[in-house]
Design a protein around this motif. Structure first.
Motif, short mmCIF file in Angstrom:
data_model
loop_
_atom_site.label_atom_id
_atom_site.label_comp_id
_atom_site.label_asym_id
_atom_site.label_seq_id
_atom_site.Cartn_x
_atom_site.Cartn_y
_atom_site.Cartn_z
N VAL A 148 5.42 -6.12 20.63
CA VAL A 148 5.42 -6.94 21.65
C VAL A 148 6.15 -8.66 22.80
N ASN A 149 6.55 -8.34 24.08
CA ASN A 149 7.14 -8.88 24.28
C ASN A 149 7.60 -10.57 24.14
N SER A 150 8.77 -10.60 24.27
CA SER A 150 8.50 -12.05 23.16
C SER A 150 10.25 -12.89 24.06
N PRO A 151 10.50 -13.42 23.90
CA PRO A 151 11.56 -14.48 24.23
C PRO A 151 12.69 -13.51 23.34
N GLY A 152 12.40 -12.88 22.10
CA GLY A 152 13.67 -13.40 21.16
C GLY A 152 13.43 -11.28 21.17
N GLU A 153 13.19 -10.49 21.51
CA GLU A 153 12.74 -8.67 21.89
C GLU A 153 12.55 -8.74 20.47
N ASP A 154 12.28 -9.29 19.91
CA ASP A 154 12.25 -9.11 17.93
C ASP A 154 10.90 -8.78 17.69
N LEU A 155 9.42 -9.03 17.91
CA LEU A 155 8.34 -9.04 17.25
C LEU A 155 7.36 -7.78 17.13
N ILE A 156 6.91 -7.24 16.43
CA ILE A 156 5.94 -6.77 16.21
C ILE A 156 4.72 -7.34 16.03
N VAL A 157 3.04 -6.62 16.54
CA VAL A 157 1.87 -6.83 16.08
C VAL A 157 0.90 -5.78 15.38
N THR A 158 0.21 -6.75 14.20
CA THR A 158 -0.39 -6.08 13.41
C THR A 158 -1.93 -6.58 12.49
N ALA A 159 -2.07 -5.76 11.34
CA ALA A 159 -2.69 -6.43 11.38
C ALA A 159 -2.89 -6.70 10.08
N ALA A 160 -3.33 -8.28 9.66
CA ALA A 160 -2.62 -9.25 8.99
C ALA A 160 -2.60 -8.38 7.02
N HIS A 161 -3.84 -7.62 6.85
CA HIS A 161 -4.08 -7.02 5.39
C HIS A 161 -3.18 -5.85 5.31
N CYS A 162 -1.98 -5.91 6.63
CA CYS A 162 -1.03 -4.12 6.82
C CYS A 162 -0.01 -4.91 6.18
N LEU A 163 0.42 -6.71 6.14
CA LEU A 163 1.96 -6.66 5.51
C LEU A 163 1.48 -8.13 4.62
N GLY A 164 2.71 -7.27 3.36
CA GLY A 164 2.34 -8.04 2.20
C GLY A 164 3.51 -8.64 2.14
N SER A 165 4.38 -8.18 2.05
CA SER A 165 6.09 -8.26 1.96
C SER A 165 6.62 -8.29 2.98
N THR A 166 8.20 -8.92 3.40
CA THR A 166 8.61 -8.45 4.52
C THR A 166 10.07 -7.21 3.85
N SER A 167 9.60 -7.12 2.84
CA SER A 167 10.23 -5.40 2.23
C SER A 167 9.43 -4.50 2.66
N ASP A 168 8.81 -4.15 4.08
CA ASP A 168 7.79 -2.79 4.31
C ASP A 168 9.16 -3.15 5.87
N VAL A 169 9.43 -1.72 5.93
CA VAL A 169 10.23 -1.14 7.34
C VAL A 169 8.59 -0.96 8.49
N PHE A 170 9.59 -0.98 10.05
CA PHE A 170 8.53 -1.01 11.15
C PHE A 170 9.72 0.50 11.52
N VAL A 171 9.05 1.75 11.67
CA VAL A 171 9.62 2.96 12.31
C VAL A 171 9.26 3.27 13.98
N PRO A 172 9.45 2.56 14.93
CA PRO A 172 8.51 3.52 15.76
C PRO A 172 8.96 5.06 16.54
N ALA A 173 8.12 5.29 17.28
CA ALA A 173 7.38 6.45 17.57
C ALA A 173 7.61 7.84 16.62
N TYR A 174 7.36 7.34 15.06
CA TYR A 174 7.56 8.26 13.98
C TYR A 174 6.91 9.21 13.89
N HIS A 175 7.44 10.91 13.03
CA HIS A 175 6.84 11.97 13.63
C HIS A 175 7.53 12.95 13.03
N ASP A 176 6.81 13.11 12.31
CA ASP A 176 7.12 14.56 11.34
C ASP A 176 8.22 14.58 10.00
N GLY A 177 8.37 13.20 9.87
CA GLY A 177 9.18 13.09 9.54
C GLY A 177 10.83 12.11 9.64
#
Length: 327
Positions: A148-177
């Motif tokens: 999502v657009n933000s002043p710092g250009e560094d923000l994602i939005v998801t469901a709260a039950h998806c995030l347990g810790s900052t050890s998760d990683v985000f892979v935009p446009a992921y497909h087929d490995g």
């Protein structure tokens, strides 16, 4: 549907009864001699015999295996693999009725409202990606998020039950490995007190600050959606997400409706485990995100109907907290 035809592949010829009459005996003898000298085919015609039928071609059937119902796209993926419908009927085949849970193959034509289809690689929105655990691409993706657009250009939005810790990683446009835009690590997670204290379905929204990669921000690389607050339920919404048992995202467009004063719902097939956090986008180029799969039953108790917290003042406050310099 099966088609019934004649057992012998054509019209049945009904042989006429032959009556013996003494006055015709000589004529019969002559007829028999002629038949014998003209070959078996003429004899067959004389006695009403029928030539063997050619084997009838089988009528192929198109089948589509529908995804098993799951816990509404929640954090835990369903055990069986999601099977995609990849066959299409030939030009002379009768159209098959698809399952209400089926996911259609990629197509240049838009599917009917409420029917999900696999997103071709060339049409993947860069703003949407899969959430993996800390092991990255060698692990499994369990949810979906979007930039999502933000002043710092560094923000994602998801469901709260998806995030347990900052050890998760985000892979935009992921497909087929493949991670076409890289693997992005999380720096900070922001959730509401209602979720932290009681796991309230009305607070099942989270923002996460994404660390720069190679000196660039996530938004500068893939773009971002506008955050939509109090958008109502008037228009069509497109939902794009990653089933946990697939290496490609699915997308679906339909109208939404109000489920309660704090929750909206949408009918879209094939939104199984792993699609939690999938953005609900209205408008074009690239659009406005006004919800994410989550909320009631952590997104829904079937794969065909999904839910979202209605983005209102509480989500706006959460966004403001996430964009403040709190790290």
């Amino acid at each position: 549907m099966t088609r019934q035809g004649a057992a012998n592949g054509g019209r049945e010829r009904t042989g006429r009864a032959r009556y013996r009459r003494p006055a015709l005996t000589l004529g019969c003898v002559v007829a028999c001699l002629v038949a014998c000298t003209s070959g078996a085919a003429a004899a067959g015609k004389l006695f009403g015999l029928k030539a063997p039928n050619a084997a009838k071609a089988a009528n192929p059937k198109k089948t589509a295996t529908s995804p098993r119902r799951s816990g509404g796209g929640g954090h835990q993926p369903p055990s069986p693999a999601v099977q995609k419908a990849t066959a299409s009927p030939g030009p002379s085949a009768a159209p098959a009725r698809s399952s209400s849970h089926a996911t259609a193959p990629p197509s240049h034509q838009a599917p009917p409202l409420g029917v999900s289809r696999t997103v071709p690689d060339s049409r993947l929105p860069g703003q949407v990606g899969a959430l993996f655990d800390g092991s990255g691409l060698s692990g499994s993706h369990h949810c979906t998020a979007s930039v999502v657009n933000s002043p710092g250009e560094d923000l994602i939005v998801t469901a709260a039950h998806c995030l347990g810790s900052t050890s998760d990683v985000f892979v935009p446009a992921y497909h087929d490995g493949v991670a076409p835009y890289g693997v992005w690590h999380l720096q900070r997670i922001v959730v509401g007190a209602g979720w932290t204290d009681d796991s309230s379905p009305d607070d099942d929204v989270a923002f996460a600050v994404v660390a720069p990669l190679d000196g660039r921000t996530i938004q500068s690389v893939v773009g971002g959606y506008t955050l939509g607050i109090d958008e109502g339920t008037g228009g069509r919404v497109t939902v794009t997400g990653y089933p946990a048992t697939s290496q490609d995202p699915v997308t679906c467009t339909n109208r939404i409706s109000s489920f309660s004063s704090t929750q909206n719902e949408i009918y879209c097939t094939g939104m199984t485990g792993g699609t939690s956090g999938s953005p609900w986008v209205i408008g074009d180029s690239p659009g406005t995100v006004m919800g994410v799969i989550g909320g009631y039953e952590q997104g829904g108790d079937t794969s065909d109907v999904s839910y979202s917290v209605a983005f209102g003042r509480s989500v706006q406050s959460l966004y403001e907290e996430a964009t403040s310099s709190g790290d």
